[in-house]
Motif scaffolding. Structure first.
Motif, PDB file in Angstrom:
ATOM      1  N   VAL A  37       0.781  -0.889   0.172  1.00 11.55           N
ATOM      2  CA  VAL A  37      -0.768  -0.459   0.000  1.00 11.55           C
ATOM      3  C   VAL A  37       1.337   1.358  -0.032  1.00 11.55           C
ATOM      4  O   VAL A  37       1.920   0.807   0.651  1.00 11.55           O
ATOM      5  N   ARG A  38       0.110   2.219  -0.121  1.00 17.96           N
ATOM      6  CA  ARG A  38       0.661   3.944  -0.488  1.00 17.96           C
ATOM      7  C   ARG A  38       0.563   4.205   0.450  1.00 17.96           C
ATOM      8  O   ARG A  38      -0.883   3.821   1.668  1.00 17.96           O
ATOM      9  N   TRP A  39       1.215   5.200   1.493  1.00 24.94           N
ATOM     10  CA  TRP A  39       0.929   5.645   3.112  1.00 24.94           C
ATOM     11  C   TRP A  39      -0.206   6.337   2.954  1.00 24.94           C
ATOM     12  O   TRP A  39      -0.877   6.031   3.991  1.00 24.94           O
ATOM     13  N   PRO A  40      -1.267   6.603   2.385  1.00 26.98           N
ATOM     14  CA  PRO A  40      -3.232   7.586   2.693  1.00 26.98           C
ATOM     15  C   PRO A  40      -3.359   6.334   2.474  1.00 26.98           C
ATOM     16  O   PRO A  40      -4.435   6.885   3.057  1.00 26.98           O
ATOM     17  N   GLN A  41      -2.685   4.936   2.438  1.00 21.30           N
ATOM     18  CA  GLN A  41      -3.897   3.960   2.376  1.00 21.30           C
ATOM     19  C   GLN A  41      -3.701   3.906   3.633  1.00 21.30           C
ATOM     20  O   GLN A  41      -4.625   2.295   4.076  1.00 21.30           O
ATOM     21  N   LEU A  42      -3.137   3.317   4.723  1.00 22.68           N
ATOM     22  CA  LEU A  42      -2.465   2.899   5.428  1.00 22.68           C
ATOM     23  C   LEU A  42      -4.045   2.955   6.380  1.00 22.68           C
ATOM     24  O   LEU A  42      -4.414   2.294   7.813  1.00 22.68           O
ATOM     25  N   PRO A  43      -4.627   4.307   7.163  1.00 20.57           N
ATOM     26  CA  PRO A  43      -5.676   4.490   7.490  1.00 20.57           C
ATOM     27  C   PRO A  43      -6.353   3.333   7.029  1.00 20.57           C
ATOM     28  O   PRO A  43      -7.781   2.692   8.602  1.00 20.57           O
ATOM     29  N   SER A  44      -7.170   3.045   5.896  1.00 19.88           N
ATOM     30  CA  SER A  44      -8.439   2.329   5.480  1.00 19.88           C
ATOM     31  C   SER A  44      -7.961   1.125   6.135  1.00 19.88           C
ATOM     32  O   SER A  44      -8.548  -0.117   6.612  1.00 19.88           O
ATOM     33  N   LEU A  49      -8.107  -4.439   9.560  1.00 14.48           N
ATOM     34  CA  LEU A  49      -7.233  -4.755  10.608  1.00 14.48           C
ATOM     35  C   LEU A  49      -6.961  -4.847  10.865  1.00 14.48           C
ATOM     36  O   LEU A  49      -7.690  -5.856  11.825  1.00 14.48           O
ATOM     37  N   ALA A  50      -7.713  -3.813  12.199  1.00 14.33           N
ATOM     38  CA  ALA A  50      -8.260  -3.960  13.788  1.00 14.33           C
ATOM     39  C   ALA A  50      -9.873  -4.945  13.428  1.00 14.33           C
ATOM     40  O   ALA A  50      -9.983  -5.487  14.131  1.00 14.33           O
ATOM     41  N   GLU A  51     -10.676  -4.971  12.860  1.00 13.76           N
ATOM     42  CA  GLU A  51     -12.148  -5.313  12.908  1.00 13.76           C
ATOM     43  C   GLU A  51     -11.659  -6.955  12.767  1.00 13.76           C
ATOM     44  O   GLU A  51     -12.440  -7.567  12.302  1.00 13.76           O
ATOM     45  N   GLU A  84      -1.888  11.254  11.396  1.00 17.39           N
ATOM     46  CA  GLU A  84      -2.564  10.197  10.793  1.00 17.39           C
ATOM     47  C   GLU A  84      -1.551   9.294  10.759  1.00 17.39           C
ATOM     48  O   GLU A  84      -1.888   7.962  11.074  1.00 17.39           O
ATOM     49  N   TRP A  85      -0.857   9.201   9.617  1.00 11.94           N
ATOM     50  CA  TRP A  85      -0.048   7.943  10.380  1.00 11.94           C
ATOM     51  C   TRP A  85       0.254   7.439  11.131  1.00 11.94           C
ATOM     52  O   TRP A  85       0.597   6.012  11.151  1.00 11.94           O
ATOM     53  N   ARG A  86       1.132   8.102  12.357  1.00 10.69           N
ATOM     54  CA  ARG A  86       1.473   7.270  13.109  1.00 10.69           C
ATOM     55  C   ARG A  86       0.165   6.601  14.112  1.00 10.69           C
ATOM     56  O   ARG A  86       0.258   5.540  14.464  1.00 10.69           O
ATOM     57  N   CYS A  87      -1.040   7.293  13.888  1.00 13.69           N
ATOM     58  CA  CYS A  87      -1.572   6.293  14.695  1.00 13.69           C
ATOM     59  C   CYS A  87      -2.767   5.478  13.589  1.00 13.69           C
ATOM     60  O   CYS A  87      -2.752   4.303  13.947  1.00 13.69           O
ATOM     61  N   SER A  88      -2.649   5.220  12.019  1.00 16.71           N
ATOM     62  CA  SER A  88      -3.279   4.217  11.970  1.00 16.71           C
ATOM     63  C   SER A  88      -2.236   3.175  12.262  1.00 16.71           C
ATOM     64  O   SER A  88      -2.428   2.215  11.899  1.00 16.71           O
ATOM     65  N   LEU A  89      -0.043   3.067  11.981  1.00 14.41           N
ATOM     66  CA  LEU A  89       0.066   2.934  12.170  1.00 14.41           C
ATOM     67  C   LEU A  89      -0.106   1.978  13.709  1.00 14.41           C
ATOM     68  O   LEU A  89       0.463   1.012  13.338  1.00 14.41           O
ATOM     69  N   GLY A  90      -0.261   2.740  14.722  1.00  8.92           N
ATOM     70  CA  GLY A  90      -0.869   1.806  15.821  1.00  8.92           C
ATOM     71  C   GLY A  90      -1.679   1.119  15.738  1.00  8.92           C
ATOM     72  O   GLY A  90      -1.732  -0.169  16.247  1.00  8.92           O
ATOM     73  N   ARG A  91      -2.632   1.583  15.086  1.00  4.44           N
ATOM     74  CA  ARG A  91      -4.022   0.557  15.264  1.00  4.44           C
ATOM     75  C   ARG A  91      -3.438  -0.742  14.608  1.00  4.44           C
ATOM     76  O   ARG A  91      -3.985  -2.515  14.550  1.00  4.44           O
ATOM     77  N   VAL A  92      -2.661  -0.888  13.276  1.00  5.49           N
ATOM     78  CA  VAL A  92      -2.177  -1.498  12.915  1.00  5.49           C
ATOM     79  C   VAL A  92      -0.974  -2.705  13.737  1.00  5.49           C
ATOM     80  O   VAL A  92      -1.402  -3.592  13.773  1.00  5.49           O
ATOM     81  N   ALA A  93      -0.354  -2.231  14.223  1.00  6.41           N
ATOM     82  CA  ALA A  93       0.987  -2.962  15.306  1.00  6.41           C
ATOM     83  C   ALA A  93       0.295  -3.535  15.585  1.00  6.41           C
ATOM     84  O   ALA A  93       0.560  -4.354  16.813  1.00  6.41           O
ATOM     85  N   VAL A  98      -0.017  -9.624  12.359  1.00  9.64           N
ATOM     86  CA  VAL A  98       0.829  -8.657  11.407  1.00  9.64           C
ATOM     87  C   VAL A  98       1.895  -8.432  11.175  1.00  9.64           C
ATOM     88  O   VAL A  98       2.793  -7.757  12.846  1.00  9.64           O
ATOM     89  N   HIS A  99       2.757  -8.419   9.969  1.00 10.40           N
ATOM     90  CA  HIS A  99       4.302  -7.815   9.941  1.00 10.40           C
ATOM     91  C   HIS A  99       3.976  -6.726   9.099  1.00 10.40           C
ATOM     92  O   HIS A  99       3.621  -6.819   7.923  1.00 10.40           O
ATOM     93  N   ILE A 100       5.279  -5.926   9.223  1.00 12.41           N
ATOM     94  CA  ILE A 100       5.800  -4.770   8.600  1.00 12.41           C
ATOM     95  C   ILE A 100       7.111  -4.959   7.328  1.00 12.41           C
ATOM     96  O   ILE A 100       8.341  -5.612   8.423  1.00 12.41           O
ATOM     97  N   LYS A 101       6.907  -5.182   6.694  1.00 14.16           N
ATOM     98  CA  LYS A 101       7.866  -4.470   5.441  1.00 14.16           C
ATOM     99  C   LYS A 101       8.930  -3.349   4.719  1.00 14.16           C
ATOM    100  O   LYS A 101       7.912  -2.784   4.649  1.00 14.16           O
TER     101      LYS A 101
END
Length: 211
Positions: A37-44, A49-51, A84-93, A98-101
């Motif tokens: 994904v591109r970073w702007p797609q991270l919140p979506s 993933l959270a759900e 917004e990126w930091r909050c979204s990243l935190g939700r993913v983590a 879920v891993h991050i590459k």
């Protein structure tokens, strides 16, 4: 390993209930899933993933999130987009499966911009990712200039940024009880081997737990 690679205009792609249903089907295919994904797609994506995965490990096949740039010239982490990126990243983590590459961080960010500016601003992003996911869930892939079209300078800067971020996060004690060398071994080799082929997540995590 199944792979989803979104086009740049698909910022709200993961908000669709249909996509949520498709994600559940993919998770039943007995294969890992990599989502580029591109970073702007991270919140979506974070919402999906959270759900669908939640904060409890299910022991199933891993999901790898592979961000591929998209923040305009690596905007500051303190501005609106950065927060917004930091909050979204935190939700993913928060999703333990879920891993991050990290290999596509420069892909969009360096293109068309002053490379030294990107170089200067990449390290806080790398440190944030490493702190959020830890050594056990971070995959660091080094660039292959002949495949990605990177210059020698871009490749050198990427390696410098990764190593600098790794050193500072280890210095802050974020990887404990792992040593710097053990954390680097997981991030550069063992996690990728476990997910993409020649190892297992169980063995990689057991090594980390015993260290």
């Amino acid at each position: 390993m199944l792979r989803i690679d979104l086009r740049s205009e698909a910022d709200d792609y993961f908000d669709s209930p249909t996509i949520h249903g498709c994600f559940d089907v993919l998770r039943q295919c007995e294969a890992g899933l990599e989502i580029a994904v591109r970073w702007p797609q991270l919140p979506s994506l974070a919402g999906l993933l959270a759900e669908r995965m939640g904060e409890e490990a299910d022991g199933g096949y891993p999901v790898v999130v592979h961000p591929r740039g998209g923040l305009d010239a690596m905007a500051s982490l303190t501005d609106t987009h950065g927060l917004e990126w930091r909050c979204s990243l935190g939700r993913v983590a928060l999703c333990p499966d879920v891993h991050i590459k990290l290999s596509g961080l420069y892909d969009s960010c360096a293109s068309g911009h002053d490379l030294n500016r990107v170089h200067l601003r990449a390290r806080p992003y790398l440190r944030t990712v490493m702190r959020a996911f830890g050594a056990e869930r971070t995959i660091v892939a080094l660039p292959r200039p002949e495949e990605a079209g990177w210059s020698e300078e871009e490749s050198r800067m990427w390696v410098e940024d990764v190593l600098s971020a790794l050193d500072l996060v280890a210095l802050d004690g974020e990887f404990e009880p792992l040593s710097l060398e053990e954390a680097a071994d997981l991030m550069f080799t063992k996690n990728a081997a476990a997910i993409y082929g020649s190892g297992s997540l169980h063995d990689a995590r057991r090594t980390a737990a015993m260290a």
